[in-house]
Scaffold this motif. Sequence first.
Motif, PDB file in Angstrom:
ATOM      1  N   ASP A  72       0.846  -1.196   0.000  1.00 13.32           N
ATOM      2  CA  ASP A  72       0.000   0.000   0.000  1.00 13.32           C
ATOM      3  C   ASP A  72       0.885   1.252   0.000  1.00 13.32           C
ATOM      4  O   ASP A  72       1.437   1.635   1.038  1.00 13.32           O
ATOM      5  N   LYS A  74       0.202   4.400  -0.260  1.00 11.56           N
ATOM      6  CA  LYS A  74      -0.278   5.483   0.595  1.00 11.56           C
ATOM      7  C   LYS A  74       0.112   5.229   2.050  1.00 11.56           C
ATOM      8  O   LYS A  74       0.569   6.138   2.743  1.00 11.56           O
ATOM      9  N   ALA A  77       3.875   5.771   2.376  1.00 16.18           N
ATOM     10  CA  ALA A  77       4.213   7.196   2.380  1.00 16.18           C
ATOM     11  C   ALA A  77       3.816   7.843   3.705  1.00 16.18           C
ATOM     12  O   ALA A  77       4.574   8.659   4.254  1.00 16.18           O
ATOM     13  N   MET A  78       2.665   7.474   4.238  1.00 16.11           N
ATOM     14  CA  MET A  78       2.226   8.032   5.521  1.00 16.11           C
ATOM     15  C   MET A  78       3.162   7.589   6.645  1.00 16.11           C
ATOM     16  O   MET A  78       3.513   8.377   7.528  1.00 16.11           O
ATOM     17  N   ALA A 122       7.206   5.068   0.695  1.00 19.13           N
ATOM     18  CA  ALA A 122       6.535   4.585  -0.517  1.00 19.13           C
ATOM     19  C   ALA A 122       7.432   3.601  -1.266  1.00 19.13           C
ATOM     20  O   ALA A 122       6.953   2.599  -1.803  1.00 19.13           O
TER      21      ALA A 122
END
Length: 142
Positions: A72, A74, A77-78, A122
């Motif tokens: 994932d 996202k 990256a989070m 990411a």
Amino acid sequence: MNVGKFILNIVVAFIAFGILYTVGPMMFADAFEASMMALKPQEETVVPIMGYHLVQTIAFVWLFGKAVGSADLKAGAMFGFMVGLYLLATDNIWYTMLKDFPQETRLPLDIMHLVFGAIVGALMSFMWGKGMGFGAGEAAAD
């Protein structure tokens, strides 16, 4: 845990962070030049700093596997953004305490931590999706 893939993830993340933190000072040259006045010469600190960055990278990769461990992008990256936020806060504690640290240089350094952390997070998700994650049951994305 697949130790070989874990080491591969560390090497890739270490290189990615190295490239990003080499390009960053070029993008924010004025801020870095001003901040260098408050620091020891690089030739005195490069070896220990690289060692500490390696330790940070090992922790980053291991925590990624525990906290995200998926393809994932996202979420990766989070995760990286949040680690960048942690580094930002840690750095700013020291920048606040240093007598002669140029306070106007903090914002570019803060931005770098957040953006570079998100990019490498990411990247770790991308690797996981390609079957290069180190977790026991990781599944490659199709």
